[in-house]
Design an enzyme around this catalytic site. Structure first.
Site, PDB file in Angstrom:
ATOM      1  N   ASP A 308       0.857  -1.180   0.000  1.00 52.69           N
ATOM      2  CA  ASP A 308       0.000   0.000   0.000  1.00 52.69           C
ATOM      3  C   ASP A 308       0.890   1.227   0.000  1.00 52.69           C
ATOM      4  O   ASP A 308       1.898   1.262   0.695  1.00 52.69           O
ATOM      5  CB  ASP A 308      -0.879   0.006   1.246  1.00 52.69           C
ATOM      6  N   GLU A 349      -0.715  18.670   6.970  1.00 54.59           N
ATOM      7  CA  GLU A 349      -0.372  19.455   5.787  1.00 54.59           C
ATOM      8  C   GLU A 349      -0.245  20.933   6.179  1.00 54.59           C
ATOM      9  O   GLU A 349       0.704  21.609   5.793  1.00 54.59           O
ATOM     10  CB  GLU A 349      -1.455  19.309   4.705  1.00 54.59           C
ATOM     11  N   PHE A 378     -12.174  24.524   7.128  1.00 47.90           N
ATOM     12  CA  PHE A 378     -12.482  23.752   5.918  1.00 47.90           C
ATOM     13  C   PHE A 378     -13.910  23.241   6.007  1.00 47.90           C
ATOM     14  O   PHE A 378     -14.338  22.758   7.044  1.00 47.90           O
ATOM     15  CB  PHE A 378     -11.512  22.564   5.806  1.00 47.90           C
ATOM     16  N   ALA A 380     -17.081  21.064   3.766  1.00 50.74           N
ATOM     17  CA  ALA A 380     -17.272  20.167   2.618  1.00 50.74           C
ATOM     18  C   ALA A 380     -17.890  20.913   1.447  1.00 50.74           C
ATOM     19  O   ALA A 380     -17.718  20.525   0.289  1.00 50.74           O
ATOM     20  CB  ALA A 380     -18.150  18.993   3.013  1.00 50.74           C
ATOM     21  N   THR A 382     -17.504  24.377   0.650  1.00 49.43           N
ATOM     22  CA  THR A 382     -16.552  25.271  -0.026  1.00 49.43           C
ATOM     23  C   THR A 382     -15.292  24.543  -0.442  1.00 49.43           C
ATOM     24  O   THR A 382     -14.618  24.943  -1.384  1.00 49.43           O
ATOM     25  CB  THR A 382     -16.148  26.433   0.890  1.00 49.43           C
ATOM     26  N   ARG A 383     -14.951  23.513   0.294  1.00 49.77           N
ATOM     27  CA  ARG A 383     -13.706  22.758   0.096  1.00 49.77           C
ATOM     28  C   ARG A 383     -12.494  23.706   0.115  1.00 49.77           C
ATOM     29  O   ARG A 383     -11.564  23.570  -0.654  1.00 49.77           O
ATOM     30  CB  ARG A 383     -13.750  21.954  -1.207  1.00 49.77           C
ATOM     31  N   MET A 384     -12.567  24.704   0.983  1.00 51.25           N
ATOM     32  CA  MET A 384     -11.450  25.640   1.156  1.00 51.25           C
ATOM     33  C   MET A 384     -11.317  25.911   2.643  1.00 51.25           C
ATOM     34  O   MET A 384     -12.256  25.734   3.413  1.00 51.25           O
ATOM     35  CB  MET A 384     -11.738  26.971   0.462  1.00 51.25           C
ATOM     36  N   SER A 385     -10.154  26.364   3.035  1.00 48.73           N
ATOM     37  CA  SER A 385     -10.019  26.927   4.372  1.00 48.73           C
ATOM     38  C   SER A 385      -9.296  28.257   4.192  1.00 48.73           C
ATOM     39  O   SER A 385      -8.754  28.536   3.115  1.00 48.73           O
ATOM     40  CB  SER A 385      -9.247  25.972   5.283  1.00 48.73           C
ATOM     41  N   ASP A 519      -5.304  -4.380   6.491  1.00 53.88           N
ATOM     42  CA  ASP A 519      -5.862  -4.287   7.829  1.00 53.88           C
ATOM     43  C   ASP A 519      -7.385  -4.222   7.835  1.00 53.88           C
ATOM     44  O   ASP A 519      -8.020  -4.606   8.789  1.00 53.88           O
ATOM     45  CB  ASP A 519      -5.280  -3.091   8.591  1.00 53.88           C
TER      46      ASP A 519
END
Lengths: 683, 587
Positions: A308, A349, A378, A380, A382-385, A519
């Site tokens: 993986d 990140e 953040f 869902a 706008t998918r921005m912060s 797993d």
């Protein structure tokens, strides 16, 4: 990597003492019969012992001249058997020590059985599959099971040796709990999945103790070879007497049995089971449990490794690697905006962006509280912060999200920024576009960081003829770039569990053996299909049941070590077989000329080692044959030195060391023993 | 040893190495049923044969069926030969009016030729009629060789095929091996031999007047003068060709290839030796081609060449040095004499070609001789024996050499294969317990027969020891050689042993029969089992079977497994004899 293997010294005094005792117990012919080579030696030893007694009784007045020689031969033959038993007992003893430690975790506990809403106390030994129990902080989990309600931190150090607690929660891939581990906080409700005596701990104890040990396919084949060679040499020795009688030089039974024992492959015969047990033990020391020796052998044969990407090849998180400004924007400005927008972004990140800004532009972290800023988390939709500070409205996010955001402000995404975005994708990175007040500032290059040293390891695997395939959910472009950087041979992008399964089937259809780790419950079918399926201990019960190994450290990279251990096990067997068979040449030169030189003095010309006389020659060979077993116990237990290289190179090296070495060593050893025997007036 | 001698040996092996590839490629085509130049001529014959016998050429056989067909065929032809021998007195082509052969000898001979051994307990020219020689014996030279070829090809198919239940069709392999390979080669070779002076006729024996009458004293003390000599005749060339090409070795005459009518010239001698190695050497190339790894074929051939060279060197050196007990006799090689130990050797062949012939004929399970191995020096005589004791795998008999070698390859791969850190695999096929079991059985039968029968014989003063011409270690060698030659299906004799007694005729017959057929069954079982396996694709982690290291390994396993079993008895036989000879004691 956490490991509980305090490197036990090879000859731990306690283990040695127990092994010495076990060596005697193992003389039981019914146990010896499982090992045809050593069984023949035992029969020989009994024969010489009986004959010795008969001689003693019949010549009671004056024991014959040969008595001292016969006595020594008899003793050394018994030692040969005992040394072989000792080797096996030593290998088992190391497992037993580990089993004892595990047993302490297996103490009887009280379980709080939940049935029809009522809770009753029962001993843990009375729990059956599908019972439901409640475990609260401080209590021992009474048996293997699956969390069906709640979340708790659990101390699994009894099994894994890792002292840091792990989270176990209902649903998802972290639902499995193991009996004998302790809940540290909160309350969980657990559905029991195994009956007493069949729990993970029980299986683990049985495995490390070798109680369930069955001979592996290759071991069986090797045993047949050794038994066959034993019969051939038996034939050679039995027919030697008629030829000797014809030649007027008949031999005593003591000499003939000595010759037989020297010729049959006692070295490998005596060490074979120890090698197998030690191989399993090495796995346990790496905190890996194999359900069968067969799986360990298969690990040595693996042709394809499925790995993986995340967690195995790359470290789990992406990291900011570069600020690529839009035209007319300085890199420093982009870095500044990026840092501001990430200050309260606690994702790995986000933190890596702050770190990069500090490293590259010496921008120190600023406290949000002092800035009087408003953080935009953040979401869902706008998918921005981003952040609102001093009239600056900074946003960062995925390319299309920012493109939409720019569109709202009536500004298109500059083509240069789009180009950077594509370039980053091609390089295997994830682009994060930063915009301020409706203007694109540039792109942050988030990089998938390949773990250190992976490229070299894949190179080694390649030289061993093992192909690595990276499995990832990434798109093919990104996957290809990471695959290139990591140096894997192939990749499977946008992989779904079924794709994994298909890949395994395809590889197996072309005759290859496949190893993989997994797993999740959706990995279970693939784990079962793979020839070596390593389940992570942190994974679900289904995954653990499906695989044939469990890694207690839940470290997927360990697959590479498992392969190495499998190879080492097979190599040790091969090396000692070759050594054992090559030894025979020297033993012939020691014994044959010596025993016939009495009648035919001309045969002394063949006594190339210049051994003192017939008795010292035979004794030296027999003693060498016995001592070499003891001498090679460390090698059998540790395994032969192993470095990844091509089969041709390995063969050359091992042939030189164990083939040629096997030819030469006994010449030296037998000569030395002869000198000692003569010095001590033993013959 | 002389430069001239070594040059002749070099010419021989160079020719073999040059011929191996064309021969091997041709055989690959024949057994893969691909087009060959001879098809227009032979294909109709083939089709006719199948139609007459009702054989379905497309039917594939499992290993058990293949083995059964082979056994049925061998049993039928064995019976035919036995009947012809017994009835020859009443059958045609018997100008000398020889009577039917006595039953023990007839059985021994029938088994001997069926098993490609060609052990001869009799003097052919005074025992066998022309009809028996042709219909009973020469036919077997073809059949037993074709059977060997078929079996070797079946084994190779077992390695090459993937997840297959079958190994081919025995009848087809037998037919094609005979029609395309053995018959054409024999035809050409027989004509070449005739050009060198080998006879081919049905005449009754010639009687000629001696130039110098001989006076001899009989056992009863009476002296008599001999004035005439009988010179045997017969259809020799036709039998001689296949005797060599089929590695049969049964002579038309008692003195075999030392007889001027069998092997008249230095050239015929060279060609005969080449004929012995031609097909076995070619088969290694066939192996490489059929399994898709030509280099592997060469690696196997290299192991054979190494062992052949070691043998040749030893015999040549031992025979060149002559008898150490005759220090005052000039035994140096010169223009006027061969030098060395010339006892039992033909002057027209000399030391080098006798040593080479002895090595070649025993490396391959041919058994033809152009000198008497019994008269070789002890070490020189030990080499032919060791060559056979190694299992007749150094080139070996037609087909039998290759499949014997492949069993050793399986063993070598199994023993050393583990050392590369993988469970042993041979050309992608995993070697597992069943294969090892069968290989061990194959390897076990060999010493069991040789050592078992030899040990019993030396313990039986009336049955065994009374046949000995010599005692001491040389006598042991004679008995050991007889059973070695029989079990290895070689057929050469060490002489000195009167083997035409019921004990030796029957026990040697058993050794020959088991040495061939009981060993074939486990061999075919391995082939059948291998055919059913998957092929693991080759990678850098694959055990290398194409390298010089593999050749060394294979050679080592053959020497250690082969020689170590027989080392004790050899040290009481030829080795002891050599040391005693040097100390001045003879037997």
């Amino acid at each position: 990597m956490a490991t509980n293997s305090k490197r036990r010294s090879l000859f731990d005094r306690k283990i040695v003492r127990r092994a010495a005792f076990d060596a005697l117990v193992k003389l039981n012919p019914r146990l010896m019969m499982k090992n045809p080579v050593m069984f023949v030696v035992e029969i020989g030893s009994v024969l010489t012992a009986v004959l010795l007694l008969v001689n003693l009784v019949t010549h009671r007045a004056a024991p014959g001249d040969h008595f001292r020689f016969d006595l020594q031969i008899t003793l050394w033959l018994w030692f040969t058997v005992l040394f072989a038993n000792f080797a096996e007992a030593m290998a088992e003893g190391r497992g037993k020590a580990q089993a004892d430690a595990l047993r302490q975790a297996k103490s009887e506990t009280t379980a709080f059985l939940v049935s029809n809403g009522a809770v009753s106390e029962v001993p843990s030994s009375q729990l059956r599959v599908d019972n439901v129990v409640r475990v609260t902080a401080g209590q021992m989990i009474p048996g293997d099971g699956e969390v069906i309600e709640g979340v708790a931190s659990v101390d699994e150090s009894a099994i894994t040796g890792e002292s840091a607690p792990v989270i176990r929660e209902a649903g998802g891939d972290r639902s499995a709990v193991t009996g004998g581990t302790r809940v540290l906080s909160d309350v969980i409700t657990v559905r029991i999945t195994s009956n007493p005596g069949e729990t993970f701990l029980d299986r683990m104890i049985a495995l490390v103790e070798g109680a369930e040990r069955q001979k592996t396919p290759n071991e069986i084949a090797l045993n047949i070879l050794l038994a066959g060679l034993t019969i051939i040499f038996l034939l050679a020795v039995v027919t030697l007497q008629p030829f000797a009688i014809y030649s007027g030089a008949p031999q005593t039974v003591f000499v003939l049995i000595s010759l037989l024992v020297c010729l049959i492959p006692t070295t490998i015969g005596g060490l074979l089971s120890a090698i197998g047990i030690a191989g399993m033990d090495r796995l346990v020391q790496h905190n890996v449990l194999a359900t069968s020796g067969r799986a360990v052998e298969a690990a040595g044969d693996v042709n394809t490794l499925l790995l993986d990407k995340t967690g195995t090849i790359t470290i789990g998180n992406r990291q900011a690697a570069e600020f690529i400004p839009a035209p007319g924007v300085t890199a420093a400005l982009l870095a500044d905006a990026s840092q501001l927008s990430s200050l309260s972004d606690e994702t790995p990140e986000g933190r890596s962006i702050v770190v990069l800004a500090k490293e590259q532009y010496n921008l120190r972290g600023r406290e949000l509280a002092h800035l009087n800023a408003e953080f935009v988390p953040f979401s869902a939709t706008t998918r921005m912060s981003g952040i609102e500070v001093d009239g600056r409205s900074i946003r960062k996010g995925a390319t299309d999200a920012i493109a939409d955001y720019l569109q709202e402000h009536g500004a298109p995404m500059p083509p240069e920024v789009r180009a950077s975005v594509e370039d980053i994708s091609r390089r295997g990175g994830t682009p994060l576009v930063v915009a301020e007040n409706g203007r694109a500032l540039g792109v942050i290059y988030l990089k998938d960081v390949v773990k250190g040293g992976m490229k070299e390891r894949f190179e080694q695997l390649r030289s061993m003829g093992i192909r690595t395939v990276m499995i990832t959910g990434d798109n093919p472009l990104t996957a290809a770039a990471i695959a290139r950087e990591a140096g894997v041979d192939d990749f499977l992008a946008e992989a779904k569990p079924k794709d994994k399964m298909d890949l395994i089937r395809r590889e197996q259809a072309s005759g290859k053996l496949v190893a993989m780790t997994g797993d999740g419950t959706n990995d279970a079918p693939a784990l079962a299909q793979a020839d070596v399926g390593v389940a992570m201990n942190s994974g679900t019960q289904a995954a653990k049941e499906a695989g044939n190994m469990v890694d207690l450290d839940s470290n997927p990279t360990k697959l590479i070590e498992i392969v190495a251990i499998g190879k080492q096990l097979l190599m040790t067997r091969g090396a000692l077989t070759t050594f054992s068979i090559s030894n025979d040449v020297a033993k012939y030169f020691a014994i044959i000329p010596a025993i016939f030189a009495g009648v035919f003095p001309v045969l002394k010309a063949l006594n190339v080692m210049h051994l003192h006389n017939a008795e010292s020659a035979v004794l030296s060979a027999v003693i060498f044959n016995a001592l070499i077993i003891i001498g090679l116990i460390p090698l059998a237990l540790r395994g032969v030195g192993y470095r990844p290289m091509s089969a041709a190179a390995l063969l050359q090296r091992n042939m030189l060391v164990y083939g040629l070495g096997g030819l030469i060593v006994p010449f030296v050893g037998i000569k030395l023993l002869d000198v000692i025997i003569v010095a001590l007036h033993l013959a | 040893m002389t430069l001239n001698g070594w040059l002749q040996i070099a010419v021989f092996i160079a020719a073999i190495l040059l011929l191996a590839k064309p021969m091997g490629s041709y055989m690959t085509r024949v057994f893969d049923r691909r087009k060959t130049l001879l098809d227009p001529l032979l294909s109709p014959c083939e089709r006719l044969l199948y139609r007459v016998t009702g054989i379905n050429a497309e039917a594939e056989m499992r290993w058990t069926e293949y083995a059964l067909a082979m056994l049925v065929f061998s049993a039928a032809t064995l019976l035919l030969t036995y009947i012809v021998e017994r009835l020859q007195g009443r059958l045609p082509f018997n100008p000398q009016h020889l009577p039917g052969v006595e039953s023990a000898l007839a059985l021994n001979t029938a088994i001997s030729f069926t098993t490609n051994t060609n052990w001869q307990s009799y003097v052919p020219e005074s025992t066998m009629s022309y009809l028996t020689q042709m219909l009973g014996l020469a036919t077997h030279n073809f059949w037993s060789a074709a059977v060997g070829l078929a079996l070797a090809i079946a084994f190779v198919r077992g390695i090459a095929r993937r997840e297959s239940k079958t190994l081919g069709n025995f009848w087809v392999d037998l037919t094609r091996g005979t029609l395309w390979i053995l018959l054409p080669l024999s035809l050409v070779f027989a004509l070449v031999l005739v050009s060198q002076g080998v006879v081919q006729n049905f005449k009754s024996y010639d009687t000629v007047k001696l130039v110098e009458p001989q006076t001899v004293t009989g056992a009863d003390g009476k002296t008599s003068t001999i004035t005439t000599q009988t010179i045997a005749q017969g259809p020799v060339a036709s039998q001689e060709a296949i005797k060599m090409l089929g590695t049969n070795g049964g002579g038309f005459f008692n003195t075999n290839s030392a007889h001027p009518f069998e092997n008249p010239t230095a050239l015929s001698n060279l060609l005969q030796m080449l004929a012995i190695f031609l097909i076995p050497a070619g088969l290694t190339v066939t192996l490489g081609q059929m399994v898709g790894s030509p280099k592997h074929g060469w690696a196997v051939l290299a192991a054979m060449v190494v062992l052949w060279f070691a043998g040749t060197l030893t015999v040549y050196s031992a025979e060149s040095h002559g008898n150490p007990l005759l220090p005052h006799v000039d035994s140096r090689a010169s223009l006027t004499q061969s030098g060395g130990n010339m006892e039992g050797k033909e002057v027209r062949f000399g030391i080098a070609n006798s040593a080479l012939f002895a090595t070649v004929t025993t490396d391959a399970s041919c058994g033809a001789v152009n000198g008497m191995h019994d008269s070789f020096t002890p070490l020189g005589g030990m080499v032919p024996m060791i060559n056979i004791l190694l299992g007749e795998v150094v080139f070996g008999g037609v087909g039998a050499g290759l499949y014997g070698m492949l069993v050793f390859v399986v063993m070598a791969v199994f023993i050393a294969g583990l050392m590369v850190g993988r469970t042993p695999e041979y050309l992608g096929k995993k070697i597992e317990s069943f294969d090892v079991q069968m290989a061990m059985l194959y390897l076990l039968i060999f010493p069991l027969l040789i050592l078992g029968f030899s040990a019993v014989s030396v313990l039986l003063p009336k049955l065994g020891l009374s046949s000995l011409a010599n005692h001491g270690p040389h006598g042991l060698s004679e008995i050991l050689y007889a059973y070695t030659s029989a079990t290895g299906n070689n057929g050469s004799a060490f002489a000195g042993l009167n083997a035409n007694t019921p004990w030796f005729n029957y026990s040697i017959a058993i050794a020959m029969f088991f040495g061939r057929f009981i060993m074939i069954v486990p061999m075919l079982a391995i082939a059948g089992n291998l055919a059913g396996k998957k092929i693991v694709p080759a990678s850098a982690g694959t055990f290398p079977v194409t390298t010089p290291l593999f050749t060394i390994l294979l050679t080592g396993v053959i020497v250690i497994v082969g020689a170590l079993t027989f080392c004790p008895v050899l040290s009481l036989g030829p080795v002891l004899e050599d040391l005693l000879l040097r100390a001045g004691q003879t037997f």
